[in-house]
Motif scaffolding. Structure first.
Motif, mmCIF file in Angstrom:
data_model
loop_
_atom_site.group_PDB
_atom_site.id
_atom_site.type_symbol
_atom_site.label_atom_id
_atom_site.label_comp_id
_atom_site.label_asym_id
_atom_site.label_seq_id
_atom_site.Cartn_x
_atom_site.Cartn_y
_atom_site.Cartn_z
ATOM 1 N N SER A 151 26.646 -84.304 5.370
ATOM 2 C CA SER A 151 27.667 -85.189 5.039
ATOM 3 C C SER A 151 29.347 -84.899 5.483
ATOM 4 O O SER A 151 30.225 -85.515 5.831
ATOM 5 N N ASP B 81 31.925 -86.957 7.463
ATOM 6 C CA ASP B 81 33.303 -86.972 7.127
ATOM 7 C C ASP B 81 34.318 -86.938 8.213
ATOM 8 O O ASP B 81 35.506 -87.600 8.216
ATOM 9 N N LEU C 261 31.141 -91.455 4.656
ATOM 10 C CA LEU C 261 30.135 -92.473 4.948
ATOM 11 C C LEU C 261 29.357 -92.426 3.620
ATOM 12 O O LEU C 261 28.662 -91.711 3.201
ATOM 13 N N ASN C 262 29.547 -93.952 3.032
ATOM 14 C CA ASN C 262 28.817 -94.131 1.781
ATOM 15 C C ASN C 262 27.458 -94.790 1.984
ATOM 16 O O ASN C 262 26.429 -94.624 1.085
ATOM 17 N N SER C 263 27.607 -95.840 2.933
ATOM 18 C CA SER C 263 26.452 -96.354 3.228
ATOM 19 C C SER C 263 26.299 -97.117 4.781
ATOM 20 O O SER C 263 27.666 -97.002 5.310
ATOM 21 N N TYR D 241 29.941 -98.216 5.725
ATOM 22 C CA TYR D 241 30.571 -98.447 4.648
ATOM 23 C C TYR D 241 31.277 -97.115 3.995
ATOM 24 O O TYR D 241 30.435 -95.939 4.028
ATOM 25 N N GLY D 242 32.706 -96.880 4.008
ATOM 26 C CA GLY D 242 32.914 -95.655 3.631
ATOM 27 C C GLY D 242 34.070 -95.969 2.389
ATOM 28 O O GLY D 242 34.382 -97.126 2.037
ATOM 29 N N PRO D 243 34.248 -94.704 1.685
ATOM 30 C CA PRO D 243 35.278 -94.757 0.601
ATOM 31 C C PRO D 243 36.543 -95.607 0.883
ATOM 32 O O PRO D 243 37.180 -96.042 0.064
ATOM 33 N N THR E 89 35.325 -100.528 5.697
ATOM 34 C CA THR E 89 34.229 -100.796 6.367
ATOM 35 C C THR E 89 34.756 -100.997 7.662
ATOM 36 O O THR E 89 35.850 -101.323 8.078
ATOM 37 N N LEU F 181 20.371 -93.004 4.593
ATOM 38 C CA LEU F 181 21.039 -91.769 4.040
ATOM 39 C C LEU F 181 20.094 -91.112 3.082
ATOM 40 O O LEU F 181 19.449 -91.890 2.174
ATOM 41 N N THR G 165 27.303 -85.413 -3.747
ATOM 42 C CA THR G 165 27.842 -85.676 -2.574
ATOM 43 C C THR G 165 27.356 -84.938 -1.572
ATOM 44 O O THR G 165 28.009 -85.258 -0.286
ATOM 45 N N TYR H 257 24.875 -84.896 1.193
ATOM 46 C CA TYR H 257 23.754 -85.795 1.439
ATOM 47 C C TYR H 257 23.526 -85.584 2.954
ATOM 48 O O TYR H 257 24.739 -84.968 3.711
#
Length: 399
Positions: free
Chosen positions: A265, A269, A278-280, A298-300, A303, A326, A351, A353
């Motif tokens: 992760s 970042d 990256l969230n997805s 997909y990020g905070p 996208t 993920l 957080t 991952y």
């Protein structure tokens, strides 16, 4: 006065000899010289092997035999020292062009490798540029050994020699300063150390043969392993070429047929800082050979879409034939009760991952698969069958 029949016959024999023998000499004399970029840096050292000498043209009015030369470019000035005398340095003229050569089959040392032919050193864009000038067939003896394991069957090495020769011929004269890189930017060239007797045989036995489509040299690209099926050129680059079409590959025994990679992760970042990490991740489109063409991130902080080719570059993946997911690192939940028998609060969403990438093959996947060529050769295919399988509709003939 007319010549006698005997004299006529003599002239006929001479004519036949000139007609049939001379063209062979002319062809041999026309073997191209290729210019290979082997270095760009601020300092360089060149030396002879053992007791031999190198000859340097451009540091005096005459060509000088010496043991070694060091060159440094700094603060707008190029200087050199000879024979390891680092206490005496001499300034080179502003537009210097050094030519370094020798008469030794063991070549000229530069860094930790030896090179045949001659080396030329000059200043270009504030860097010392080192170009290796040598004959094409000598160059190929190194390229084949640099690009393909020497243990591969002879037919595979012969196919590699012809593909590499075609690739090099296609680039001759396209660039004013040099023809080809010595890295994967073109084709790998590691100097004399890459030569072996078997590889030399593969090059000699295919001398002058190249690949053509409609009597024009092709773009003879190749790669390590496609992961079961090669790719259409139009899915990787701008144009679909008629001879670079997707075909079945036989690379299942490749050391890189299947691979996986984890990206933490914290690394994600940094790589995707523009969207906050990256969230997805979602694969949007794949090619017919299962290579990723478009992927959505997909990020905070938003996208974005990215090509499979660019994601491969960003994540340093072996190919763009992959699947992604993920994964959360393992969390050890303690089910013990506290003294007042109240349940412990649930842990926050982790957080920590990683992105797991499971992939196939190595390289862009277009043209000849080297591991596929190996498998075909082991099954009895000769170099012509191998090349015609991976390059659709080509002719194999002398250039």
């Amino acid at each position: 006065m007319s010549a006698s029949p005997t004299r006529k016959s003599g002239w006929a024999i001479i004519f036949i000899a000139i007609f049939f023998i001379s063209p062979l000499k002319v062809i041999a004399a026309k073997e191209p010289v290729i210019r290979v970029l082997i270095g760009e840096e601020n300092k360089a050292r060149f030396r002879a092997d053992a007791s031999k000498s190198i000859f340097v043209q451009g540091i005096s009015s005459k060509q000088r035999p010496i043991k070694s030369i060091n060159i440094i470019y700094a603060d707008g000035t190029a200087t050199y020292s000879i024979n390891n005398n680092l206490n005496s340095w001499f300034e080179l003229p502003e537009n210097f062009n050094l030519i370094i050569k020798n008469n030794d089959d063991r070549g000229i040392w530069y860094k930790n490798r030896r090179y045949a032919g001659e080396l030329r050193v000059f200043l270009n864009d504030q860097k010392l540029q080192i170009i290796n000038y040598l004959k094409l067939e000598k160059y190929l003896k190194s390229v084949v050994g640099s690009e393909m394991p020497k243990e591969f069957p002879l037919a595979a090495l012969q196919a590699q020699a012809i593909a590499a020769r075609t690739y090099a011929l296609k680039l001759l004269g396209k660039n004013e300063v040099f023809d080809i890189h010595s890295t994967q930017a073109s084709q790998v060239y590691l100097g004399l150390e890459a030569e072996t007797a078997k590889i030399n045989r593969a090059v000699r036995s295919t001398s002058s043969l190249a690949l053509f489509y409609e009597n024009k040299l092709i773009e003879a690209v190749f790669h390590s392993s496609s992961g079961g099926r090669t790719e259409n050129s139009g899915q990787v680059w701008k144009y679909q070429l008629p001879y670079l079409r997707s075909v079945i590959d036989y690379d299942q025994n490749s050391t890189k047929y299947r691979w996986s990679k984890k990206i933490s992760s914290s690394e994600l970042d940094k790589i995707f800082s523009d969207i906050g990490g990256l969230n997805s991740i979602q694969i949007k489109r794949k090619s017919n050979s299962d290579r990723v063409l478009v992927i959505k991130l997909y990020g905070p902080r938003g996208t974005r879409n990215i090509s499979g080719k660019n994601l491969r570059k960003n994540l340093k993946l072996l190919s763009n034939k992959f699947d992604v997911s993920l994964k959360f690192n393992h969390i050890n939940l303690d089910n013990k009760l506290v003294e007042n028998s109240a349940l412990k609060p649930l842990p926050p969403i982790p957080t920590d991952y990683f992105l797991l990438v499971n992939g196939y093959g190595a390289g862009h996947g277009v043209g000849m698969s080297q591991w596929g060529a190996k498998a075909m050769a082991e099954r009895g295919a000769n170099f012509r069958k191998i090349l015609r399988h991976f390059y659709t509709g080509v002719q194999i003939k002398s250039y």
